[in-house]
Structure formats: structure tokens, C-alpha cells
Design a protein around this motif. Structure first.
Motif, PDB file in Angstrom:
ATOM      1  N   UNK A 101       0.834  -1.190   0.000  1.00  0.00           N
ATOM      2  CA  UNK A 101       0.000   0.000   0.000  1.00  0.00           C
ATOM      3  C   UNK A 101       0.874   1.248   0.000  1.00  0.00           C
ATOM      4  N   UNK A 102       0.266   2.371  -0.310  1.00  0.00           N
ATOM      5  CA  UNK A 102       0.987   3.644  -0.342  1.00  0.00           C
ATOM      6  C   UNK A 102       1.076   4.289   1.033  1.00  0.00           C
ATOM      7  N   UNK A 103       0.707   3.549   2.072  1.00  0.00           N
ATOM      8  CA  UNK A 103       0.691   4.097   3.431  1.00  0.00           C
ATOM      9  C   UNK A 103       2.097   4.361   3.940  1.00  0.00           C
ATOM     10  N   UNK A 138       2.910  -3.108  -6.725  1.00  0.00           N
ATOM     11  CA  UNK A 138       3.817  -4.185  -6.360  1.00  0.00           C
ATOM     12  C   UNK A 138       5.185  -3.597  -6.055  1.00  0.00           C
ATOM     13  N   UNK A 139       5.725  -3.948  -4.887  1.00  0.00           N
ATOM     14  CA  UNK A 139       6.998  -3.387  -4.430  1.00  0.00           C
ATOM     15  C   UNK A 139       8.121  -4.418  -4.579  1.00  0.00           C
ATOM     16  N   UNK A 140       9.291  -3.959  -4.981  1.00  0.00           N
ATOM     17  CA  UNK A 140      10.442  -4.849  -5.094  1.00  0.00           C
ATOM     18  C   UNK A 140      10.775  -5.388  -3.710  1.00  0.00           C
ATOM     19  N   UNK A 141      10.855  -6.720  -3.586  1.00  0.00           N
ATOM     20  CA  UNK A 141      10.947  -7.351  -2.267  1.00  0.00           C
ATOM     21  C   UNK A 141      12.179  -6.904  -1.493  1.00  0.00           C
ATOM     22  N   UNK A 142      13.340  -6.868  -2.119  1.00  0.00           N
ATOM     23  CA  UNK A 142      14.561  -6.459  -1.410  1.00  0.00           C
ATOM     24  C   UNK A 142      14.454  -5.017  -0.909  1.00  0.00           C
ATOM     25  N   UNK A 143      13.759  -4.195  -1.676  1.00  0.00           N
ATOM     26  CA  UNK A 143      13.622  -2.795  -1.294  1.00  0.00           C
ATOM     27  C   UNK A 143      12.779  -2.583  -0.054  1.00  0.00           C
ATOM     28  N   UNK A 144      12.089  -3.622   0.390  1.00  0.00           N
ATOM     29  CA  UNK A 144      11.260  -3.509   1.590  1.00  0.00           C
ATOM     30  C   UNK A 144      12.044  -3.789   2.871  1.00  0.00           C
ATOM     31  N   UNK A 145      13.300  -4.210   2.753  1.00  0.00           N
ATOM     32  CA  UNK A 145      14.101  -4.485   3.946  1.00  0.00           C
ATOM     33  C   UNK A 145      14.237  -3.234   4.789  1.00  0.00           C
ATOM     34  N   UNK A 146      13.823  -3.335   6.036  1.00  0.00           N
ATOM     35  CA  UNK A 146      13.886  -2.207   6.947  1.00  0.00           C
ATOM     36  C   UNK A 146      12.719  -1.258   6.839  1.00  0.00           C
ATOM     37  N   UNK A 204       4.050   4.186   7.754  1.00  0.00           N
ATOM     38  CA  UNK A 204       5.145   3.437   7.140  1.00  0.00           C
ATOM     39  C   UNK A 204       4.650   2.398   6.135  1.00  0.00           C
ATOM     40  N   UNK A 205       5.579   1.867   5.363  1.00  0.00           N
ATOM     41  CA  UNK A 205       5.239   0.919   4.309  1.00  0.00           C
ATOM     42  C   UNK A 205       4.638  -0.339   4.906  1.00  0.00           C
ATOM     43  N   UNK A 206       3.601  -0.856   4.247  1.00  0.00           N
ATOM     44  CA  UNK A 206       2.953  -2.084   4.702  1.00  0.00           C
ATOM     45  C   UNK A 206       2.620  -2.969   3.512  1.00  0.00           C
ATOM     46  N   UNK A 207       2.587  -4.278   3.758  1.00  0.00           N
ATOM     47  CA  UNK A 207       2.069  -5.190   2.752  1.00  0.00           C
ATOM     48  C   UNK A 207       0.565  -4.976   2.640  1.00  0.00           C
ATOM     49  N   UNK A 208       0.028  -5.222   1.473  1.00  0.00           N
ATOM     50  CA  UNK A 208      -1.406  -5.062   1.248  1.00  0.00           C
ATOM     51  C   UNK A 208      -2.038  -6.435   1.054  1.00  0.00           C
ATOM     52  N   UNK A 209      -3.099  -6.702   1.791  1.00  0.00           N
ATOM     53  CA  UNK A 209      -3.801  -7.979   1.712  1.00  0.00           C
ATOM     54  C   UNK A 209      -5.213  -7.738   1.186  1.00  0.00           C
ATOM     55  N   UNK A 210      -5.688  -8.684   0.390  1.00  0.00           N
ATOM     56  CA  UNK A 210      -7.022  -8.561  -0.182  1.00  0.00           C
ATOM     57  C   UNK A 210      -7.916  -9.671   0.348  1.00  0.00           C
TER      58      UNK A 210
END
Length: 423
Positions: free
Chosen positions: A74-76, A186-194, A78-84
Motif C-alpha cells: 500500500x501507499x501508506x 507491487x513493491x520490489x521485495x529487497x527494497x522492503x528491507x527495513x 510506514x510501508x505495509x504489505x497489502x492484503x485482499x
């Protein structure tokens, strides 16, 4: 819709009189990034179609979409995974778990339909996030068939490979978003570290690794036919099992390690000088300029972790290692490694690194504790390094990587794998 399954509380596993003894610390219980999932995986229920379908269609269920193994976010801030919810993805999922309505109820052995999906995108059951219960709790006493078909109280989590769904699906979600609501991408997985929290990193680690395994193993290794999914994404089988006795692929005969998700163990080691005052770090040519890290390598067949540590350090840096001590481990879902962290002590007669044996490293050298603290606490590039006639600022991996934790643990005296060692 909510379901309840009797759970066994930890206090009933350990009587009060034993709690004091049970709390004695015997190792390093550190949880790294990409670990720490809050989900109860309920692996014994992956074969139960009624349970899986109840969990999949419950209103509280959360489904994580992956496109080329990158998660929906999501565009929130802090960054969060989005679930449907299931309702949002139902038209794209295909059949539920178990036999197709058109199949004869007597066709084939029932075990060939346990948690099975014979068509549709990869769909993996990740587990249940239980409400106010121990995430490792077990059902109480014996379980009847009816009890097994009931989902524990909490939210069910699934992951699905949405690579083939195209951009139109996400565009339609964003088009329906109200003003002020988060949008999806969709966010690049490595870029979500931290950027995402530890619990979400554990959920993504599991989802990414298992989906990736299913995608990579699309065809049966014995017959070449397209395999189908069993056990809610944790097993794949050749459809030849439906051809009759004696006609199955060789992959259906005996226990085969290519029918289940794999995890590849990697040793990653912080090697110290005999006086424990210096650490051996190396750099690969492909890494960012100035980056130095712990040495690492895959564990080979017929090899213990300790042997792998000693072999890899010798092959990569020409340094002999004596004592080896385990510290902690970190899942690394790129695609499915388990990084097993160790400390080791070099032998006194082997303190001159060389990188010409397997040419994997560009450089390997010893760093003092002061050097490491300068890299950690000083301004970026504060520690200047000379290599191949060039001077540049040196750095080490971030704390979200186990290498970064091993290095920081030694430099700051907090490493669990060095408990009891005077640094």
C-alpha cells in the motif's frame, strides 16, 4: 465468519514448578529480519480440504498477491504489505481445494486430492494469525474429522502468484479507491528491507519462498508432465497418479526430495583473530563500492555446518579456522536460503588472507574493532580503504542482514554466539 478450535496453552505444557528452570537461557534467541512470522502454520491441516476452503472463503481471510515474487503493498506510511479479501480475487483463483465438481468421487486415491488444486495460479496457505493465543499452540487431545475442518479463531493468510493477472487488476483496485485511501502497487521485495515490520517480513519470507518453489517446479522431474499442487502449496505431484496402478512417474515412488519445498543452507561467518581483536571481512566485485561483509557459502552434500565454515574461509580467503561457534540464523527468501551465522577463530599461523584460490572475492582483510565502529557510527565513508590503487570509503551491511548483526554484535560486545567470551 469466525471459527474456533480448542487450543493447548503453554502453561499446561510446563507446570508452574518447572517454569523457573525452563526459563534458563541456553542460546541466542535473536530474531532477524525475514523471520518472526506471527502465523501458526498448522501444517497438519494442509491436507484437509474442508478446513482449507473454510479458511480461504472466510470474511477475515487475508490474501497476499505476488507479481514476479514482488508483493502487493500500500501507499501508506510506514510501508505495509497489502492484503485482499477472498471476494476481491475469487474470479482469478480458479477452483477451490480438492476434487473438481466434474470428477468422479471414486476416481483415484483420496490422498491425491489432499489440499489439491488441479488448475489455477499457485495458491499457498501460510497459516492462521490467532487472536490472543500462543502462535505455536496445539489442539487439545485427539481430533475428530469434524474438528479438523474447523479453522482456529483468527485470520487466515494465503499467498497467490498473480503474475499472469496483468496490470488491469491493480488498476481496477486503485480506480475504486476513495479519496484519502491508500493505493496499491507491487513493491520490489529487497527494497522492503527495513521498511516493513519484522512480523510482515516473516510472512513475506514464507510466501515468497514457497510460491517461488512452485513456479520453478512446474513440471514433474520424472515424466516431464505439468505437475499439480498438493497440501495447499507444500507438495507437487505428477498427474500420472490418476493413470492407474504401476503407471505413475518415478517421482511418485518412495520419498522424493523434489516433491516438497526446498531450503538451501548457507553458512555465513564472522572470523576473528586469535586475540579476538580483529575480524576478517571480504568484498565481492559485484557489490556496491566499498562494501565489505562476512564470508559466506553454501553447505555441500555430506558436510556439517562447522566443516562448511572452515572450507569456505580457506577457499575464499586462504585462512585456516579452528574454533567454530553458532550464533543465529536468518531466512533469506532470494529464493529460499537459510543463512546460518557462526563465529570462528583463525589459527595463529594463518593470518595473511589471499583471494587467488577460487577468485570469488576481490579483497579480504582484517578490520580492527575501532575500524568497524568507525564504519558503523561515523559519517558515511569515514573509514578510508585503499584497493587496487584507489581510495574509497568502506561500509558494512545494514542491521537487517545477519552479516550486519554478526559484525555489530562483535564490535559492540552483544553477540549471542560469543556469550561468555571476553572481548
Amino acid at each position: 465468519m469466525r471459527f474456533t478450535l480448542p487450543l493447548l496453552r503453554p502453561s499446561r505444557i510446563l507446570p508452574p514448578s518447572s517454569l523457573k528452570t525452563a526459563m534458563v537461557t541456553i542460546g541466542n534467541d535473536q530474531t532477524h529480519f525475514w523471520a518472526g512470522s506471527p502465523l501458526n502454520r498448522l501444517s497438519w491441516l494442509r491436507q484437509n480440504n474442508q478446513f482449507l476452503n473454510n479458511a480461504l472463503t472466510a470474511q477475515s481471510t487475508r490474501i497476499l498477491l505476488l507479481k514476479s515474487l514482488n508483493p502487493l503493498s500500500s501507499s501508506s506510511t510506514p510501508k505495509k504489505l497489502a492484503y485482499l479479501p477472498y471476494s476481491a480475487v475469487e474470479p482469478h483463483l480458479g477452483p477451490k481445494f480438492g476434487k473438481l465438481p466434474s470428477q468422479d468421487a471414486s476416481a483415484g486415491d483420496e490422498k491425491h486430492y489432499e489440499g489439491a488444486r488441479l488448475s489455477g495460479p499457485v495458491l499457498v496457505f501460510l497459516g492462521i494469525k490467532e487472536a490472543a493465543t500462543d502462535p505455536q499452540a496445539l489442539p487439545e487431545g485427539g481430533r475428530s474429522k469434524a474438528e479438523e475442518a474447523i479453522a482456529p479463531e483468527g485470520e487466515a493468510y494465503f499467498a497467490v502468484d498473480a503474475t499472469a493477472w496483468g496490470d488491469a487488476f491493480i488498476e481496477s483496485l486503485n480506480a475504486n479507491a476513495k479519496e484519502g485511501e491508500s493505493t496499491f502497487s507491487f513493491a520490489e521485495a529487497r527494497g522492503l528491507m527495513g521498511k516493513i515490520d519484522g512480523e510482515e517480513s516473516g510472512i513475506l519470507s514464507q510466501a515468497r519462498s514457497v510460491v517461488d518453489w512452485n513456479v520453478r517446479n512446474k513440471y514433474d522431474s520424472g515424466s516431464g508432465r505439468e505437475a499439480y499442487s498438493l497440501w495447499a502449496g507444500y507438495k507437487r505431484a505428477c498427474p500420472s497418479v490418476f493413470d492407474g496402478p504401476g503407471k505413475g512417474s518415478v517421482s511418485t515412488q518412495g520419498l522424493q526430495n523434489y516433491a516438497h519445498p526446498r531450503t538451501d543452507p548457507v553458512v555465513i561467518m564472522a572470523i576473528l583473530s586469535p586475540q579476538l581483536d580483529r575480524m576478517l571481512l571480504g568484498r565481492n566485485k559485484a557489490w556496491p563500492k566499498g562494501m565489505y561483509s562476512c564470508l559466506a557459502g553454501f553447505v555441500e552434500p555430506g558436510e556439517s555446518y562447522e566443516e562448511a565454515v572452515r572450507r569456505e574461509v580457506w577457499e575464499e580467503a586462504g585462512v585456516r579456522v579452528r574454533d567454530v561457534s553458532y550464533d543465529s540464523s536468518q531466512p533469506w527468501p532470494f529464493p529460499a536460503n537459510l543463512m546460518c551465522g557462526f563465529f570462528g577463530i583463525a589459527t595463529p599461523d594463518s593470518l595473511s588472507p589471499r583471494v587467488d584460490l577460487d577468485n570469488e572475492l576481490e579483497d579480504a582483510r582484517w578490520f580492527s574493532k575501532e575500524d568497524v565502529l568507525t564504519m558503523l557510527e561515523g559519517e558515511r565513508g569515514a573509514l578510508q580503504i585503499k584497493l587496487n590503487g584507489e581510495t574509497f570509503g568502506a561500509s558494512v551491511p545494514p542491521g537487517t542482514a545477519i552479516a550486519g548483526q554478526l559484525i555489530r554484535g562483535w564490535a559492540k560486545g552483544t553477540a549471542g554466539g560469543l556469550r561468555g567470551v571476553k572481548l
